[in-house]
Scaffold this motif. Structure first.
Motif, PDB file in Angstrom:
ATOM      1  N   ALA A 122      -3.988   4.160  -5.093  1.00  0.00           N
ATOM      2  CA  ALA A 122      -3.948   4.058  -3.825  1.00  0.00           C
ATOM      3  C   ALA A 122      -3.829   5.105  -2.718  1.00  0.00           C
ATOM      4  CB  ALA A 122      -2.444   3.199  -3.501  1.00  0.00           C
ATOM      5  N   ALA A 152      -5.577   1.325   1.368  1.00  0.00           N
ATOM      6  CA  ALA A 152      -4.502   2.162   1.166  1.00  0.00           C
ATOM      7  C   ALA A 152      -4.888   3.618   1.426  1.00  0.00           C
ATOM      8  CB  ALA A 152      -3.670   2.009  -0.163  1.00  0.00           C
ATOM      9  N   PHE A 192      -7.403   0.789  -4.205  1.00  0.00           N
ATOM     10  CA  PHE A 192      -7.070   0.399  -2.802  1.00  0.00           C
ATOM     11  C   PHE A 192      -7.745   1.029  -1.572  1.00  0.00           C
ATOM     12  CE2 PHE A 192      -3.745  -2.986  -3.811  1.00  0.00           C
ATOM     13  CZ  PHE A 192      -3.429  -2.739  -5.109  1.00  0.00           C
ATOM     14  N   GLN A 242       0.874  -1.281   0.113  1.00  0.00           N
ATOM     15  CA  GLN A 242      -0.005   0.058   0.088  1.00  0.00           C
ATOM     16  C   GLN A 242       0.740   0.934  -0.035  1.00  0.00           C
ATOM     17  OE1 GLN A 242      -2.481  -0.231   3.380  1.00  0.00           O
ATOM     18  NE2 GLN A 242      -3.692  -1.868   2.277  1.00  0.00           N
ATOM     19  N   GLN A 253     -10.643  -4.667   0.942  1.00  0.00           N
ATOM     20  CA  GLN A 253      -9.421  -3.984   0.774  1.00  0.00           C
ATOM     21  C   GLN A 253      -9.471  -3.275  -0.591  1.00  0.00           C
ATOM     22  OE1 GLN A 253      -5.808  -4.195   2.272  1.00  0.00           O
ATOM     23  NE2 GLN A 253      -7.225  -3.889   3.904  1.00  0.00           N
ATOM     24  N   THR A 254     -10.057  -3.900  -1.428  1.00  0.00           N
ATOM     25  CA  THR A 254      -9.877  -3.474  -2.878  1.00  0.00           C
ATOM     26  C   THR A 254     -11.340  -3.623  -3.694  1.00  0.00           C
ATOM     27  OG1 THR A 254      -9.098  -5.556  -3.526  1.00  0.00           O
ATOM     28  CG2 THR A 254      -7.451  -3.622  -3.155  1.00  0.00           C
TER      29      THR A 254
END
Ligand code: OVM
Length: 397
Positions: free
Chosen positions: A47, A313, A310, A26, A284-285
């Motif tokens: 990100a 992130a 992301f 990340q 997360q994504t």
């Protein structure tokens, strides 16, 4: 406009060692630039908070209808009929979304609140009969599995299929790696069960599922759409809340000062849950697809290319958050993108918050200290940041 060269990385965001600890990748992605090319998959990555937020709130340029996983539905057959919510764009997306938003909205949930708080107290009392237990199975899984299938109106038989089905669905947003292969043998059986529960006759009166069918009777959606909207509840409603609860329990087990703060002011339960969703980002994504040549961060992403956002992130971007790695009940986490943002922002977030508030309130009233009683074990998933087990010991208040 000046065209800048896009930095390229050959890192694999879905490799086991990255899934086990995504934080170094990340940081590398955020530092590489506002947009990064991931050569391994031929996709673009965002990100930083600014670009993730911008993509999430621009559905015209970043479409969901070509799928929100790596697979591009323009060219590839989806593993199941696409979701009418998650994998759709306006205008088709909007009627199913409006129906579900009403059924899962704060007003509709008020009638569940007292029962869920009582359920949480009963569960926590039972769990606290032991001084040490697995917080994943005994609490993070047990509570959603106790309240959510009943709220949907599902029959008792087969509920053990919910977690494996959701786990596979979240793996299937990633590449066809070993995690997808591991789930493949059961896909037929699990999908068969899930799809069968979407029929009107399976759903008990008064539940979320029955209310979806009533919306079809009113003409708000069609009768053909109703089963797929029920399927969204069954896909997205269990694993997500299990791992959200896992995240907040882990946060408190490792931040005793923040636990003291919650105990002193149990009204912080909701902030605590959102801070844990920011801090761990259980989802997360997600991908989007460029709808035409799309400029972002000074780079033109060509039409039809996949863009990996992301969320985790962005939720730890130091450009947006002070001390992003700190789990801190004193901050305002409400702008996190852990539930997404914009048109597709989690329609079940009020359900998730109510479940978490019930569990945390019951625990805070009864537990003086919660600590790890052994190393917690990660559960690897292409999309989810999750725990398999989390041994804890508690001191009762
Ligand atoms: C869906 C859905 C929505 C959100 C997440 C998700 C598997 C699925 O509508 O089926 O993950």
């Amino acid at each position: 406009m000046t065209t800048v060269t896009v930095p390229s990385l050959d890192a694999d965001p879905f490799a086991a060692e990255v899934l086990r600890d995504p934080l170094p990748l990340q940081a590398a992605l955020r530092d590489a630039g506002p947009v990064v090319h991931l050569s391994r998959y031929g996709v673009y990555a965002l990100a930083r908070y600014e670009q993730v937020h911008a993509a999430l709130t621009d559905w015209q340029s970043f479409q969901s209808g070509a799928g929100v996983g790596l697979a591009n539905f323009r060219y590839e057959e989806p593993w199941r009929p696409p979701s009418l919510l998650l994998e759709a764009d306006p205008p088709r997306h909007d009627a199913p979304r409006a129906v579900l938003a009403g059924i899962l909205g704060p007003r509709a949930l008020r009638r569940l609140r007292d029962a869920w708080f009582a359920d949480a107290e009963e569960l926590v009392d039972r769990v606290l009969a032991q001084r040490s237990f697995d917080a994943v199975t005994a609490l993070a899984q047990a509570f959603p599995l106790r309240v959510f299938p009943d709220a949907v109106g599902l029959p008792k038989e087969g509920r053990e299929n919910l977690l494996p089905y959701g786990d596979h669905a979240f793996n299937a947003f990633g590449p066809h790696n070993d995690l997808v292969a591991k789930g493949a043998p059961r896909v037929g059986e699990l999908s068969g069960w899930v799809n069968a529960q979407c029929a009107r006759e399976r759903l008990s009166p008064g539940g979320f599922g029955a209310r979806i069918w009533e919306a079809a009777d009113r003409g708000d959606i069609t009768h053909e759409q109703a089963p797929l909207v029920v399927r969204s509840l069954l896909t997205a409603g269990v694993d997500t809340t299990v791992h959200g609860l896992g995240a907040v329990l882990y946060a408190f087990a490792t931040h005793p000062d923040q636990w003291d703060r919650l105990r002193a002011d149990p009204g912080l339960a909701r902030v605590a849950f959102d801070e844990a969703v920011r801090w761990e980002s259980p989802v997360q994504t997600f991908f989007r697809t460029a709808t035409g040549d799309t400029e972002i961060g000074g780079t033109v992403v060509p039409d039809g290319r996949k863009i990996l956002m992301f969320l985790g992130a962005a939720n730890r971007d130091p450009r947006r958050w002070a001390e992003p790695g700190a789990f801190d009940l004193g901050r305002d986490p409400s702008a996190h993108v852990g539930f997404g943002m914009g048109l597709h922002q989690c329609v079940g977030q009020h359900v998730a918050r109510l479940e978490a508030e019930a569990v945390l309130t019951a625990l805070a009233a009864r537990v003086e200290r919660i600590e790890l009683d052994g190393p917690p074990v990660r559960h690897l998933n292409n999309t989810l940041r999750a725990w398999e087990s989390m041994p804890v010991r508690v001191a009762s208040a």
